[in-house]
Design an enzyme around this catalytic site. Structure first.
Site, PDB file in Angstrom:
ATOM      1  N   TYR A 113       1.023   5.514  11.937  1.00 43.53           N
ATOM      2  CA  TYR A 113       1.218   4.097  12.226  1.00 43.53           C
ATOM      3  C   TYR A 113       2.559   3.917  12.925  1.00 43.53           C
ATOM      4  O   TYR A 113       3.572   4.449  12.475  1.00 43.53           O
ATOM      5  CB  TYR A 113       1.246   3.264  10.942  1.00 43.53           C
ATOM      6  CG  TYR A 113      -0.091   2.954  10.329  1.00 43.53           C
ATOM      7  CD1 TYR A 113      -1.186   3.808  10.494  1.00 43.53           C
ATOM      8  CD2 TYR A 113      -0.280   1.807   9.556  1.00 43.53           C
ATOM      9  CE1 TYR A 113      -2.410   3.521   9.910  1.00 43.53           C
ATOM     10  CE2 TYR A 113      -1.501   1.516   8.975  1.00 43.53           C
ATOM     11  CZ  TYR A 113      -2.561   2.382   9.148  1.00 43.53           C
ATOM     12  OH  TYR A 113      -3.778   2.089   8.569  1.00 43.53           O
ATOM     13  N   HIS A 141       3.215  -9.608   1.030  1.00 48.87           N
ATOM     14  CA  HIS A 141       2.970  -8.665   2.119  1.00 48.87           C
ATOM     15  C   HIS A 141       4.264  -8.178   2.765  1.00 48.87           C
ATOM     16  O   HIS A 141       4.251  -7.268   3.577  1.00 48.87           O
ATOM     17  CB  HIS A 141       2.065  -9.345   3.157  1.00 48.87           C
ATOM     18  CG  HIS A 141       1.519  -8.430   4.201  1.00 48.87           C
ATOM     19  ND1 HIS A 141       1.878  -8.510   5.531  1.00 48.87           N
ATOM     20  CD2 HIS A 141       0.643  -7.400   4.127  1.00 48.87           C
ATOM     21  CE1 HIS A 141       1.245  -7.586   6.226  1.00 48.87           C
ATOM     22  NE2 HIS A 141       0.491  -6.898   5.397  1.00 48.87           N
ATOM     23  N   HIS A 188       1.430  -1.011  14.970  1.00 46.44           N
ATOM     24  CA  HIS A 188       1.423  -1.802  13.745  1.00 46.44           C
ATOM     25  C   HIS A 188       2.644  -2.706  13.601  1.00 46.44           C
ATOM     26  O   HIS A 188       2.643  -3.612  12.781  1.00 46.44           O
ATOM     27  CB  HIS A 188       1.334  -0.841  12.541  1.00 46.44           C
ATOM     28  CG  HIS A 188       1.044  -1.509  11.243  1.00 46.44           C
ATOM     29  ND1 HIS A 188       1.991  -1.649  10.244  1.00 46.44           N
ATOM     30  CD2 HIS A 188      -0.091  -2.078  10.754  1.00 46.44           C
ATOM     31  CE1 HIS A 188       1.447  -2.262   9.204  1.00 46.44           C
ATOM     32  NE2 HIS A 188       0.189  -2.535   9.481  1.00 46.44           N
ATOM     33  N   ARG A 202      -6.264  -5.584  -0.240  1.00 44.93           N
ATOM     34  CA  ARG A 202      -7.693  -5.318  -0.097  1.00 44.93           C
ATOM     35  C   ARG A 202      -8.003  -3.830   0.043  1.00 44.93           C
ATOM     36  O   ARG A 202      -7.420  -3.132   0.868  1.00 44.93           O
ATOM     37  CB  ARG A 202      -8.262  -6.086   1.097  1.00 44.93           C
ATOM     38  CG  ARG A 202      -9.769  -5.930   1.258  1.00 44.93           C
ATOM     39  CD  ARG A 202     -10.262  -6.760   2.415  1.00 44.93           C
ATOM     40  NE  ARG A 202     -10.325  -8.174   2.076  1.00 44.93           N
ATOM     41  CZ  ARG A 202     -10.081  -9.154   2.937  1.00 44.93           C
ATOM     42  NH1 ARG A 202      -9.731  -8.876   4.163  1.00 44.93           N
ATOM     43  NH2 ARG A 202     -10.180 -10.411   2.561  1.00 44.93           N
ATOM     44  N   ARG A 214       0.864  -1.174   0.000  1.00 41.87           N
ATOM     45  CA  ARG A 214       0.000   0.000   0.000  1.00 41.87           C
ATOM     46  C   ARG A 214       0.901   1.225   0.000  1.00 41.87           C
ATOM     47  O   ARG A 214       1.925   1.247   0.676  1.00 41.87           O
ATOM     48  CB  ARG A 214      -0.900   0.059   1.247  1.00 41.87           C
ATOM     49  CG  ARG A 214      -1.816  -1.133   1.445  1.00 41.87           C
ATOM     50  CD  ARG A 214      -2.743  -0.892   2.637  1.00 41.87           C
ATOM     51  NE  ARG A 214      -3.338  -2.110   3.135  1.00 41.87           N
ATOM     52  CZ  ARG A 214      -4.447  -2.667   2.647  1.00 41.87           C
ATOM     53  NH1 ARG A 214      -5.054  -2.092   1.625  1.00 41.87           N
ATOM     54  NH2 ARG A 214      -4.936  -3.783   3.166  1.00 41.87           N
TER      55      ARG A 214
END
Length: 702
Positions: free
Chosen positions: A480, A446, A604, A416, A386
Site C-alpha cells: 500500500y 479511522h 492509498h 469491516r 486494521r
C-alpha cells in the site's frame, strides 16, 4: 487557534451558473469501473505474468466484497420500500438492473482473460492449471490417495428429499450440485457437497516437471462415487453463493459492544443471498433446483466458465518465480533517520515518510519498538483499525505494558471484515495490561495516530507523534502506498493529546492547531478552503486545488469543486476508486482534471493541497471524500509545516497529473481512458517506477 474555517461566500458576479441535475455519476457503477481498471491490468501483457494472475485474483475478491456490501445495501433499500431516487437519478431497482448488466459483462471478460490469455501464458511458463480429464494416470492415482487421506474425512454430502431439507449454503463457499440415480428404481435425487474451506484452492502436482495445479473441486468430483456409494452419478456442477455481509449493531441499545458484534458476526454467514454463481454448462434441471431452493432471482444468477472463485489464484500468484514477478524492491530508510537516534531526529525536524518506497519496518515499527524498550518512555497511545495477524506493532504495545508503561489502545472492532481479528487483538492487549477502548458510540475511529510520551534528557515530558494515512499493518505496508508524519512539535502533541482525550473520555473538542478532525470540523474546513480558492481566483491571486483520495463521492464537496471550476480555479483530482464528479464538462467542470493510478502498489494516501494565494497549505491524513468519512467517522488530517516537505508533496501531485505520466483519465461522459504511450508510441512515465528508482536514503532489508 481553530482549524474551523467558515466557507467564504461566493460573490454574485462570478459568472457561476446553476448546477445541472445530472451532475453526479453513479457511485456504485463508478466502483465497478474501478474494478474494471484492475481487470485491465490483468489483461495487460506488458505486466509480469504472475502479477497479471494476482490482478485476476484481486478483481474476483473485490467483486465479492462489492456484492456483500454495496449490492446488499441496495437490495435492502428495495426490500424496505425506500424508492427515493439516488443522487445519480436512478431508482434503486433500476440501478440494480444496471449494475447486474455491467457486472455480468465484467465477469465474462474476467473469465475470458483467465481462459484465453493468462492460462495459455502460464502454460508456456511451465505453470498449468489442469482439470481432472487432463491428468495422467499416475497423477490420478496419487490424487486418489490424497483424497482418501486429506479430503474424504472432511467432506459431507447433503441429500435433498422429503426427509432432508435443502441445506444452508454459507456465503463465499464453493459447492458441488450433484444429481444421482438410484439403480434399483431409477429415481433421480439431488445433493449438495461443500468444498471444505480448509483445503487449498488448487492442489499442486510436481510429478511431470513444472507446476501443475488441479482445482480442488475436480478432485472431489472425481470421487463422488465414494461419497454416494451404490448410486450412479448423473451430473455435477460447481456453484457458489454470495450473501449480504453488512453488520447491524445498534450501539445505543447494547451494553456490551464486543459480545453483540460477535453474535452479529455469527449471523453474517446466514445473510440474504445477493449472487449465485454457476458454471456455464450447468443443466437447466440443476439450475432450477438451485434457483428455487436458494431463492435467487434471474439477475442474481451469473453463469461463467469454470473454475469459480478465482480469488484463489492468489495461491498461484505467490509462486517463487522471480522472473514472472515485478523486480524486487528494497525500501530505503529516510535519510533523516539514518543517524541512529530516532527520537533525537524527530526532535530536530519533522520527518515525512512515504511507504512502501521508504521502509515501514525501520520507521513506524521501529518507532513503537523503541518506545516499548526505552526506559525514558512512560506512556504510549495508539489507534488500531486494521493490522496483520503477526503484528509487531501489537507485540511492541504488549511489551510496553508488561514493562510498566501506561499503554492506551483504541481498537476499532467495527472495521469491516476485520471485526473478529480486531476483537482477538483487543483481548490479547487487555490481558497484557493495556487499557483498551473501542472508540466513540455511533462512529468508526479511522484516524491513524500514535503518540509516545518520553522523558527527555532535560527531565521534561515530550510527546512524539505519528499521524498517517494508512493502517498500522506491516503486511499491507509493503504493497500500500501511504504517508506518515513524525513530529515532536508542541502544537501537534497538544492536538493529538486532545484527540485521544476525545476518543477515550467525554470531550467535544473541535479546535485544533495542526489537525483537521472529522466529524466535528473537517467538512466545514475543506469547504472553507475551497471557498478561499474561489475568492483568490476572483481576485487574480494563485488559485489551485490538488486532492488525492481513494474515493470522491460526497455531493457537497463535489458541488464545491464544480463552483471552484466555474470561478476559474484549476482543480486536479487524483482518485483511485469511485468518483461521481463529471470532469471536463463545458460550463461545469472544464477546469477539473481527474486521474487514476493503479499498478504494483495500491495508491492509498490522502493528500490535500490548496494554493492559498502565495502560501500553499498541504494536508495528509486518513479521510476520503465520502459522507461516511466526513460525518460518521473519526478522521484526522495533519498540516505539513515544513516547506521542503510541502514542495515534495506538491511535486508528487503535479507528476501524477502530468500528460507525460501513464494514468487513467476520466472523460466527460464518465468513461476512463488508459493512456500509457505518447503520440509517437513511446511509453509514458510510470509514477510508481519513478518513485521506486529515485528514493534518497539507505536501502534496508525488510
Amino acid at each position: 487557534m481553530s482549524t474551523e474555517t467558515a466557507p467564504a461566500p461566493v460573490p454574485a458576479a462570478t459568472g457561476i451558473i446553476d448546477l445541472p441535475a445530472d451532475r453526479f455519476m453513479d457511485r456504485e457503477e463508478g466502483w465497478l469501473r474501478f474494478n474494471q481498471r484492475v481487470l485491465e491490468l490483468a489483461e495487460d501483457e506488458d505486466i509480469p505474468l504472475l502479477e497479471r494472475t494476482r490482478f485476476l485474483a484481486i478483481f474476483s475478491s473485490n467483486l465479492d466484497e462489492f456484492f456483500m456490501v454495496r449490492i446488499a445495501g441496495l437490495k435492502r433499500r428495495v426490500a424496505t420500500g425506500l424508492s427515493v431516487a439516488l443522487s445519480s437519478g436512478h431508482q434503486p431497482r433500476a440501478l440494480l438492473e444496471r449494475l447486474s448488466e455491467v457486472t455480468h459483462e465484467l465477469m465474462l471478460r474476467h473469465a475470458a482473460c483467465f481462459e484465453k490469455s493468462v492460462t495459455p501464458a502460464l502454460r508456456e511458463a511451465g505453470i498449468r492449471i489442469v482439470r481432472w480429464s487432463e491428468l495422467e494416470g499416475d497423477e490420478r492415482e496419487y490424487l486418489r490417495g490424497y483424497f482418501g487421506r486429506s479430503v474424504y474425512p472432511l467432506v459431507t454430502p447433503f441429500a435433498v428429499d422429503s426427509a432432508h431439507p435443502f441445506p444452508y449454503v454459507s456465503g463465499r463457499s464453493l459447492n458441488l450440485a450433484v444429481t444421482v440415480r438410484d439403480p434399483r428404481d431409477g429415481r433421480r435425487m439431488f445433493a449438495r457437497v461443500k468444498v471444505p474451506s480448509s483445503l487449498p484452492r488448487f492442489f499442486e502436482l510436481t510429478s511431470h516437471g513444472g507446476s501443475r495445479f488441479v482445482p480442488v473441486e475436480d478432485i472431489i468430483a472425481a470421487h463422488l462415487p465414494q461419497l454416494f456409494e451404490g448410486m450412479e452419478i448423473v451430473e455435477h456442477h460447481a456453484f457458489r453463493v454470495t450473501r449480504n455481509a453488512d453488520l447491524e449493531v445498534d450501539e445505543d441499545e447494547t451494553d456490551d459492544l464486543v459480545t453483540s458484534l460477535e453474535n452479529e458476526l455469527l449471523r453474517r454467514r446466514f445473510g440474504p443471498l445477493v449472487r449465485l454463481e454457476v458454471e456455464q454448462d450447468i443443466s437447466a434441471e440443476a439450475l432450477a433446483i438451485l434457483t428455487e431452493e436458494l431463492g435467487a432471482e434471474e439477475e442474481e444468477i451469473y453463469r461463467v466458465p469454470g473454475p469459480l472463485n478465482l480469488a484463489g489464484l492468489a495461491q498461484i500468484a505467490d509462486l517463487d518465480r522471480p522472473e514472472l514477478h515485478y523486480p524486487p524492491m528494497v525500501p530505503v530508510e529516510p535519510r533523516a533517520l539514518t543517524s541512529g537516534d530516532l527520537f533525537a531526529a524527530i526532535r530536530e525536524r519533522e520527518v515525512l515518510v512515504h511507504h512502501p518506497y521508504e521502509s515501514f519496518a525501520t520507521t513506524t515499527e521501529r518507532f513503537l519498538a523503541l518506545a516499548a524498550s526505552d526506559p525514558e518512555v512512560v506512556a504510549i497511545k495508539q489507534t488500531l483499525y486494521r493490522t496483520s495477524g503477526d503484528s509487531p506493532i501489537v507485540e511492541s504495545l504488549i511489551e510496553a505494558a508488561r514493562a510498566g508503561k501506561e499503554v492506551v489502545v483504541l481498537v476499532e472492532i467495527k472495521a469491516r471484515f476485520d471485526e473478529q481479528n480486531n476483537i482477538q487483538w483487543a483481548r490479547k492487549l487487555e490481558q497484557a495490561g493495556c487499557h483498551v477502548v473501542y472508540g466513540v458510540v455511533g462512529l468508526k475511529t479511522h484516524c491513524k495516530l500514535s503518540m509516545v510520551i518520553r522523558r527527555d534528557d532535560d527531565g521534561t515530558l515530550r510527546r512524539y507523534c505519528h499521524v498517517g494515512t494508512g493502517n498500522y499493518n506491516p503486511s499491507t505496508a509493503r504493497i500500500y502506498e501511504d504517508l506518515g508524519l513524525f513530529s515532536a512539535a508542541t502544537e501537534v502533541g497538544e492536538d493529538v493529546s486532545g484527540l485521544f482525550n476525545s476518543l477515550t473520555g467525554f470531550s467535544r473538542k473541535k479546535h485544533y492547531r495542526r489537525l483537521l478532525v472529522a466529524p466535528g470540523a473537517l467538512r466545514k474546513a475543506l469547504l472553507g478552503q475551497i471557498a478561499g480558492e474561489i475568492d483568490n481566483a476572483l481576485k487574480g491571486d494563485p488559485a489551485h486545488i490538488r486532492i488525492k483520495v481513494n474515493s470522491l463521492v460526497d455531493q457537497e464537496i463535489v458541488d464545491a469543486l464544480y463552483r471552484a471550476s466555474q470561478a476559474g480555479v484549476k482543480v486536479d483530482l487524483w482518485v483511485r476508486g469511485s468518483c461521481v464528479l463529471r470532469a471536463g464538462v463545458p460550463g461545469l467542470s472544464e477546469n477539473i482534471r481527474v486521474r487514476s493510478v493503479l499498478g504494483r502498489f495500491l495508491e492509498h494516501s490522502r493528500i490535500f493541497v490548496f494554493a492559498n494565494g502565495w502560501r500553499p497549505q498541504v494536508w495528509i491524513g486518513s479521510a476520503d471524500l465520502m459522507p461516511r468519512n466526513l460525518d460518521r467517522r473519526v478522521e484526522a488530517l495533519v498540516r505539513i509545516a515544513d516547506g521542503e516537505q510541502c514542495h515534495r508533496l506538491i511535486d508528487l501531485m503535479d507528476r501524477a497529473m502530468s500528460d507525460d505520466t501513464s494514468t487513467w483519465r476520466l472523460q466527460p461522459d464518465g468513461t476512463w481512458d488508459r493512456v500509457t504511450r505518447d503520440e509517437e508510441g513511446r511509453p509514458l512515465t510510470d509514477i510508481q517506477d519513478h518513485l521506486r528508482n529515485s528514493r534518497p536514503g539507505r536501502a534496508v532489508e525488510v
